[in-house]
Design a protein around this motif. Structure first.
Motif, PDB file in Angstrom:
ATOM      1  N   ARG B  15       0.859  -1.179   0.000  1.00 25.68           N
ATOM      2  CA  ARG B  15       0.000   0.000   0.000  1.00 25.68           C
ATOM      3  C   ARG B  15       0.888   1.217   0.000  1.00 25.68           C
ATOM      4  NH1 ARG B  15      -3.708  -1.832   3.676  1.00 25.68           N
ATOM      5  NH2 ARG B  15      -5.641  -2.324   2.613  1.00 25.68           N
ATOM      6  N   ARG B  16       0.687   2.095  -0.965  1.00 22.94           N
ATOM      7  CA  ARG B  16       1.526   3.277  -0.976  1.00 22.94           C
ATOM      8  C   ARG B  16       0.740   4.417  -0.389  1.00 22.94           C
ATOM      9  NH1 ARG B  16       3.590   4.904  -6.181  1.00 22.94           N
ATOM     10  NH2 ARG B  16       3.312   6.970  -5.318  1.00 22.94           N
ATOM     11  N   SER B  17       1.458   5.227   0.345  1.00 23.71           N
ATOM     12  CA  SER B  17       0.742   6.316   0.982  1.00 23.71           C
ATOM     13  C   SER B  17       1.394   7.652   0.693  1.00 23.71           C
ATOM     14  CB  SER B  17       0.710   6.094   2.495  1.00 23.71           C
ATOM     15  OG  SER B  17       2.024   5.820   2.946  1.00 23.71           O
ATOM     16  N   ARG B  18       2.717   7.623   0.361  1.00 20.22           N
ATOM     17  CA  ARG B  18       3.407   8.905   0.199  1.00 20.22           C
ATOM     18  C   ARG B  18       3.643   9.250  -1.250  1.00 20.22           C
ATOM     19  NH1 ARG B  18       8.554   9.425   3.062  1.00 20.22           N
ATOM     20  NH2 ARG B  18       8.653   7.159   3.141  1.00 20.22           N
ATOM     21  N   ASN B  21       0.860   9.984  -7.041  1.00 16.79           N
ATOM     22  CA  ASN B  21       0.665   8.760  -7.804  1.00 16.79           C
ATOM     23  C   ASN B  21       0.691   9.093  -9.289  1.00 16.79           C
ATOM     24  OD1 ASN B  21      -0.085   6.368  -8.925  1.00 16.79           O
ATOM     25  ND2 ASN B  21      -1.817   6.015  -7.548  1.00 16.79           N
TER      26      ASN B  21
END
Ligand code: HEM
Ligand code: HEM
Lengths: 138, 149
Positions: B15-18, B21
């Motif tokens: 899961r990418r959060s930073r 995108n």
């Protein structure tokens, strides 16, 4: 179908999906090929247009090569590719964003083909008459 | 050898959060630019190929007539930028799909980037430094309005 270790059925051949086989896949293959073709045409096209900065003579010399019958057929093929890519692009957008898009993707492919035929019937005769009616001077 | 396939409903692990995108914006860009390009390119082809004598009427004077009008300058600038970036990003997707070696991939992606930047710079300069009435050119090759200058 064979029973697999999980006890469920596995088809011998993968069933057709949105992306594998039939309209879903072939529409994608065509979209890819036309996209690449248009990209390379555009590179050449920007270079030939830039001849207007050299001289009127240089530009006219380049553009006159677009006016011979063989190129006329090439331009018809180019427009055929663009019209397909454009209409199928709208189909892709509808598949992604319209709630019923995936359900109707196959119908939409045939709508794209129908619109493509109609557009080309409008375009090709007129363009080819322009190209061929002046063959051999004037 | 048995391969384990994750249950389709398992919660995904990465899961990418930073950060921005970029792939998502690229995806959105392909769709947004596509819709605008349809109008711009169909208009371009209609005016240049179907009106009057079509391709037979295209010469220096024809371009001079169009690019003396800011409307067509803006039209062509938009078409140039949107199409080159759309096409370049599409080519990037294709290279990522087929290039298996890291070097090949880097070289091809680099070539696409160079081509896109070069064509956008060249095309934009051509539109805005264009002179429809260059001095010393034969008048019959120039747009008719040059005579009155
Ligand atoms: C005429 C209007 C156009 C529309 C509606 C359109 C639409 C689209 C769409 C929706 C995609 C799919 C993007 C994705 O899967 O994420 C796409 C891909 C692509 N387009 Fe276009 N496009 C247009 C014009 C162009 C032009 C002018 C070029 C070339 C300069 C081009 C080259 C490409 C390429 C190379 C791809 C990638 C194909 C692939 O990944 O298989 N398109 N287009
Ligand atoms: C055979 C078909 C085509 C012909 C005869 C043609 C003709 C021309 C002409 C005469 C110009 C000069 C300015 C103007 O008229 O607006 C031009 C510029 C331009 N065309 Fe086309 N065109 C064709 C297809 C296309 C396609 C398919 C695209 C997009 C993918 C395109 C994109 C452009 C762009 C971006 C410019 C501006 C170039 C620059 O900034 O130097 N053209 N074209």
């Amino acid at each position: 179908m064979a029973i697999n270790t999980a006890g469920t059925m596995t088809p011998k051949r993968p069933a057709g999906t949105l992306y594998r086989g039939r309209e879903g896949m072939w529409s994608w293959v065509l979209h890819r090929i036309t996209g690449v073709a248009i990209f390379f045409f555009l590179l050449v096209h920007i270079l030939d247009t830039s001849m207007v900065r050299i001289s009127p003579e240089a530009y006219n010399a380049v553009i006159s090569t677009y006016q011979n019958p063989i190129m006329g057929l090439g331009e018809t093929a180019l427009v055929a590719a663009i019209v397909y890519h454009a209409f199928n692009g709208i189909r892709i957008i509808l598949i992604d964003l319209w709630s019923k898009g995936a359900k109707y993707q196959r119908v939409m492919f045939w709508v794209v083909m129908g619109l493509w035929v109609i557009t080309m019937l409008g375009f090709a005769p007129r363009h080819l008459i322009n190209v061929f009616s002046h063959v051999g001077g004037a | 050898m048995a391969t384990t396939i994750e249950s389709p409903r398992a919660p995904h692990t990465v899961r990418r959060s930073r950060g921005v995108n970029w792939e998502k914006w690229g995806w959105i860009y392909m769709r947004a630019s596509g819709v605008v390009l349809l109008v711009l390119i169909f208009g371009h082809l209609f005016v240049n190929l179907l009106v009057g004598d079509g391709i037979k009427a295209i010469d220096f004077a024809f371009v001079g007539g169009k690019w003396s009008d800011p409307f067509w300058q803006v039209w062509d600038t938009l078409m140039l930028w949107l199409a080159m970036i759309h096409g370049g990003n599409g080519m990037r997707t294709i290279v990522n799909d087929y290039a298996t070696k890291a070097v090949t991939r880097k070289v091809l992606l680099g070539a696409i980037l160079v081509a896109v930047v070069a064509m956008i710079v060249l095309g934009t300069l051509v539109i805005y430094t264009f002179d429809p009435c260059p001095v010393g050119s034969p008048a019959e090759l120039l747009p008719s309005f040059c005579a009155t200058r």
